[in-house]
Design a protein around this motif. Structure first.
Motif, mmCIF file in Angstrom:
data_model
loop_
_atom_site.group_PDB
_atom_site.id
_atom_site.type_symbol
_atom_site.label_atom_id
_atom_site.label_comp_id
_atom_site.label_asym_id
_atom_site.label_seq_id
_atom_site.Cartn_x
_atom_site.Cartn_y
_atom_site.Cartn_z
ATOM 1 N N TYR A 16 1.046 -1.212 0.234
ATOM 2 C CA TYR A 16 0.154 0.046 -0.070
ATOM 3 C C TYR A 16 0.880 1.201 -0.105
ATOM 4 N N PRO A 17 1.731 1.358 1.158
ATOM 5 C CA PRO A 17 2.708 2.782 0.205
ATOM 6 C C PRO A 17 3.345 3.240 -0.727
ATOM 7 N N ASP A 18 3.772 2.287 -1.205
ATOM 8 C CA ASP A 18 4.342 1.863 -2.672
ATOM 9 C C ASP A 18 2.891 2.797 -3.469
ATOM 10 N N MET A 19 1.882 1.962 -3.985
ATOM 11 C CA MET A 19 0.296 2.410 -4.506
ATOM 12 C C MET A 19 0.418 3.511 -4.060
ATOM 13 N N ILE A 20 0.344 3.981 -2.689
ATOM 14 C CA ILE A 20 -0.286 5.442 -2.543
ATOM 15 C C ILE A 20 0.904 6.547 -3.091
ATOM 16 N N LEU A 21 1.917 6.142 -2.681
ATOM 17 C CA LEU A 21 3.413 7.240 -3.436
ATOM 18 C C LEU A 21 2.727 7.431 -4.829
ATOM 19 N N ALA A 22 3.369 6.447 -5.355
ATOM 20 C CA ALA A 22 2.859 5.953 -6.830
ATOM 21 C C ALA A 22 1.435 6.854 -7.573
ATOM 22 N N ALA A 23 0.197 7.008 -6.602
ATOM 23 C CA ALA A 23 -0.739 7.237 -7.175
ATOM 24 C C ALA A 23 -0.679 9.033 -6.690
ATOM 25 N N ILE A 24 0.182 8.930 -5.448
ATOM 26 C CA ILE A 24 -0.036 11.650 -5.992
ATOM 27 C C ILE A 24 1.237 11.307 -6.711
ATOM 28 N N ASP A 26 0.998 9.973 -9.833
ATOM 29 C CA ASP A 26 0.469 10.124 -11.162
ATOM 30 C C ASP A 26 -0.682 11.580 -11.174
ATOM 31 N N LEU A 27 -0.906 11.372 -10.138
ATOM 32 C CA LEU A 27 -1.742 12.665 -9.735
ATOM 33 C C LEU A 27 -1.404 13.523 -10.325
ATOM 34 N N GLY A 28 -0.207 14.093 -9.601
ATOM 35 C CA GLY A 28 0.698 14.848 -10.243
ATOM 36 C C GLY A 28 -0.152 16.678 -10.036
ATOM 37 N N GLU A 29 -0.842 16.493 -8.664
ATOM 38 C CA GLU A 29 -1.468 17.763 -8.109
ATOM 39 C C GLU A 29 -0.809 18.612 -7.188
ATOM 40 N N LYS A 30 -0.590 20.106 -7.405
ATOM 41 C CA LYS A 30 0.364 21.038 -7.432
ATOM 42 C C LYS A 30 0.041 21.005 -5.339
ATOM 43 N N ASP A 31 -1.534 21.353 -5.185
ATOM 44 C CA ASP A 31 -1.555 21.290 -3.444
ATOM 45 C C ASP A 31 -1.903 20.032 -3.356
ATOM 46 N N GLY A 32 -1.447 18.521 -4.460
ATOM 47 C CA GLY A 32 -1.215 17.475 -3.209
ATOM 48 C C GLY A 32 -2.489 16.710 -3.672
ATOM 49 N N GLN A 41 -7.744 6.434 -8.411
ATOM 50 C CA GLN A 41 -6.207 6.241 -8.638
ATOM 51 C C GLN A 41 -5.818 5.157 -8.634
ATOM 52 N N ILE A 42 -6.078 3.818 -7.385
ATOM 53 C CA ILE A 42 -5.657 2.857 -6.856
ATOM 54 C C ILE A 42 -6.861 1.982 -7.342
ATOM 55 N N GLU A 43 -7.722 2.079 -7.308
ATOM 56 C CA GLU A 43 -8.739 1.579 -7.852
ATOM 57 C C GLU A 43 -8.583 1.503 -9.713
ATOM 58 N N ALA A 44 -8.774 1.937 -10.622
ATOM 59 C CA ALA A 44 -8.211 2.522 -11.393
ATOM 60 C C ALA A 44 -7.265 1.510 -12.263
ATOM 61 N N ASN A 76 -6.398 19.341 3.651
ATOM 62 C CA ASN A 76 -7.205 17.701 3.601
ATOM 63 C C ASN A 76 -6.854 17.303 2.556
ATOM 64 N N ASN A 77 -4.829 17.355 1.810
ATOM 65 C CA ASN A 77 -5.129 16.479 0.942
ATOM 66 C C ASN A 77 -3.051 16.543 1.318
ATOM 67 N N TYR A 78 -2.623 15.201 0.400
ATOM 68 C CA TYR A 78 -1.873 14.201 1.179
ATOM 69 C C TYR A 78 -0.650 14.625 0.266
ATOM 70 N N LEU A 79 0.386 14.996 0.257
ATOM 71 C CA LEU A 79 1.614 15.723 -1.042
ATOM 72 C C LEU A 79 2.948 14.603 -0.348
#
Length: 176
Positions: A16-24, A26-32, A41-44, A76-79
């Motif tokens: 899960y830590p690897d999937m979460i870091l990869a999802a963040i 991949d999403l590439g949002e500036k504010d997290g 993203q993980i489900e997709a 409320n965002n993770y980055l």
């Protein structure tokens, strides 16, 4: 046989830590990325290979990553924290750079102080001086005898505040 199926499911996706870091990433949002966006993203990406309690595991893993410092939680965002964070400048003007001096040389002040240092001796003349506004002098010397140069008031004692306005009919009678 159920244990074999659980092992095969857990082996079908990364940790899960690897999937979460990869999802963040991949999403590439500036504010997290929000928890919902990470989950989608993980489900997709991994689809039906995820366990039934995916949301609970995701929440626990996000909390652990946040506590360990691998993720930042802002609004409320993770980055992910910056690999090379810029040093934060303090408030105010930055200090001037000091010239390089040879070893053993002392730094001398370019100007002398404008005021001399205060005398901390309690027996000096300024030690008895009180701070603040001096008290008002009374109009008498302590007795009921007026001080020199002060005239004794005559007539009835005036009350506090503005005197009452005299009506015009009372003023005419007093003038007659």
């Amino acid at each position: 046989m159920a244990a074999v199926q659980d092992e095969s499911k857990s082996a079908s996706h990364p940790l899960y830590p690897d999937m979460i870091l990869a999802a963040i990433t991949d999403l590439g949002e500036k504010d997290g990325s929000s928890k919902l966006a990470i989950s989608k993203q993980i489900e997709a990406t991994y689809g039906n290979r995820l366990p039934a309690d995916h949301s609970a595991i995701l929440s626990d893993t996000l909390a652990k990553l946040k506590d360990s410092g691998k993720l930042l939680f802002v609004k409320n965002n993770y980055l992910q924290p910056d690999a090379d964070p810029q040093p934060r400048r303090g408030r105010g003007r930055p200090p001037k750079s000091r010239p390089d001096l040879p070893e053993g040389a002392a730094l001398q002040s370019p100007k002398p102080r404008s005021l001399p240092a205060k005398n901390k001796d309690p027996s000096s003349a300024s030690a008895g001086k009180k701070r603040g506004r001096p008290p008002k002098n009374s109009k008498t010397n302590g007795d009921s005898v007026p001080a020199a140069g002060v005239a004794k008031p005559t007539g009835p004692k005036r009350g506090r505040g503005r005197p009452p306005k005299v009506s015009s009919s009372a003023a005419e009678e007093s003038s007659e």
